[in-house]
Design a protein around this motif. Structure first.
Motif, PDB file in Angstrom:
ATOM      1  N   GLN A  35       6.223  -8.122 -10.678  1.00 46.16           N
ATOM      2  CA  GLN A  35       5.751  -8.945  -9.563  1.00 46.16           C
ATOM      3  C   GLN A  35       5.175 -10.260 -10.083  1.00 46.16           C
ATOM      4  N   GLU A 106      -0.329   2.303   3.327  1.00 47.71           N
ATOM      5  CA  GLU A 106       0.198   1.772   2.076  1.00 47.71           C
ATOM      6  C   GLU A 106       1.571   1.127   2.277  1.00 47.71           C
ATOM      7  N   TRP A 110       2.411  -2.913   1.581  1.00 52.08           N
ATOM      8  CA  TRP A 110       3.389  -3.474   0.647  1.00 52.08           C
ATOM      9  C   TRP A 110       4.531  -4.207   1.341  1.00 52.08           C
ATOM     10  N   ALA A 122       9.284  -7.859  -4.606  1.00 49.28           N
ATOM     11  CA  ALA A 122       8.290  -7.317  -3.677  1.00 49.28           C
ATOM     12  C   ALA A 122       8.953  -6.456  -2.599  1.00 49.28           C
ATOM     13  N   ALA A 126       8.368  -2.512  -1.958  1.00 53.84           N
ATOM     14  CA  ALA A 126       8.029  -1.994  -0.625  1.00 53.84           C
ATOM     15  C   ALA A 126       9.014  -0.900  -0.219  1.00 53.84           C
ATOM     16  N   THR A 129       8.306   2.171  -2.230  1.00 49.71           N
ATOM     17  CA  THR A 129       7.115   2.832  -1.682  1.00 49.71           C
ATOM     18  C   THR A 129       7.489   3.663  -0.469  1.00 49.71           C
TER      19      THR A 129
END
Length: 163
Positions: A35, A106, A110, A122, A126, A129
């Motif tokens: 990131q 969460e 993200w 990113a 996400a 996740t």
């Protein structure tokens, strides 16, 4: 990072496996590097990026998700008294609507970050996740329904009123 470095020290009940802590730290270091590298060396934002709708909406989503995540973790930590290891039904906050309120927070967090940075790494994080903790929320939901006869039947697994 909160979940990797801080959360394990506040949990009650069963010990937290050191191997999971190690792999969580390793993943966070690698992901943080990706990131950061992208944002420092690859991304190019116009001077007015801070007023762009993508940045402002992403930042608001990130802050909302972080608030949900922290509040939900607080509620989960308060479920057990010191030394207790039995499962209890989470109540309050978004747990009124979903079994995985902390997971939902969460994921929102993200995706907000991904929108605010408008970057492929990113969005990949996400999505990762969502793919990792989405099924965990589903399985927790199934476990709660099977274990607790008084578990709220209207409560969804991850997304309020939907899933």
């Amino acid at each position: 990072y909160l979940r990797t470095f801080i959360y394990p020290f506040f949990t009650r009940g069963r010990p937290f496996p050191l191997q999971l802590l190690f792999f969580g730290m390793l993943f966070c270091i690698y992901n943080g590097f990706l990131q950061g590298y992208y944002l420092i060396y690859c991304a190019e934002y116009p001077n007015d990026w801070c007023t762009d709708i993508r940045f402002t909406s992403g930042l608001l989503l990130f802050l909302l998700g972080m608030g949900i995540n922290i509040h939900s973790d607080l509620l989960l930590r308060q479920l057990r008294k010191p030394g207790e290891i039995t499962y209890k039904i989470p109540q309050g906050g978004l747990f009124t609507y979903v079994s995985g309120a902390n997971y939902f927070g969460e994921i929102v967090e993200w995706f907000g970050f991904a929108i605010a940075t408008w970057s492929l790494p990113a969005f990949a994080f996400a999505f990762f996740t969502l793919c990792c903790i989405g099924p965990r929320a589903y399985h927790h939901h199934r476990y709660y329904l099977k274990t607790f006869t008084d578990y709220p039947k209207s409560r969804k697994a991850l997304i309020p009123f939907v899933f």
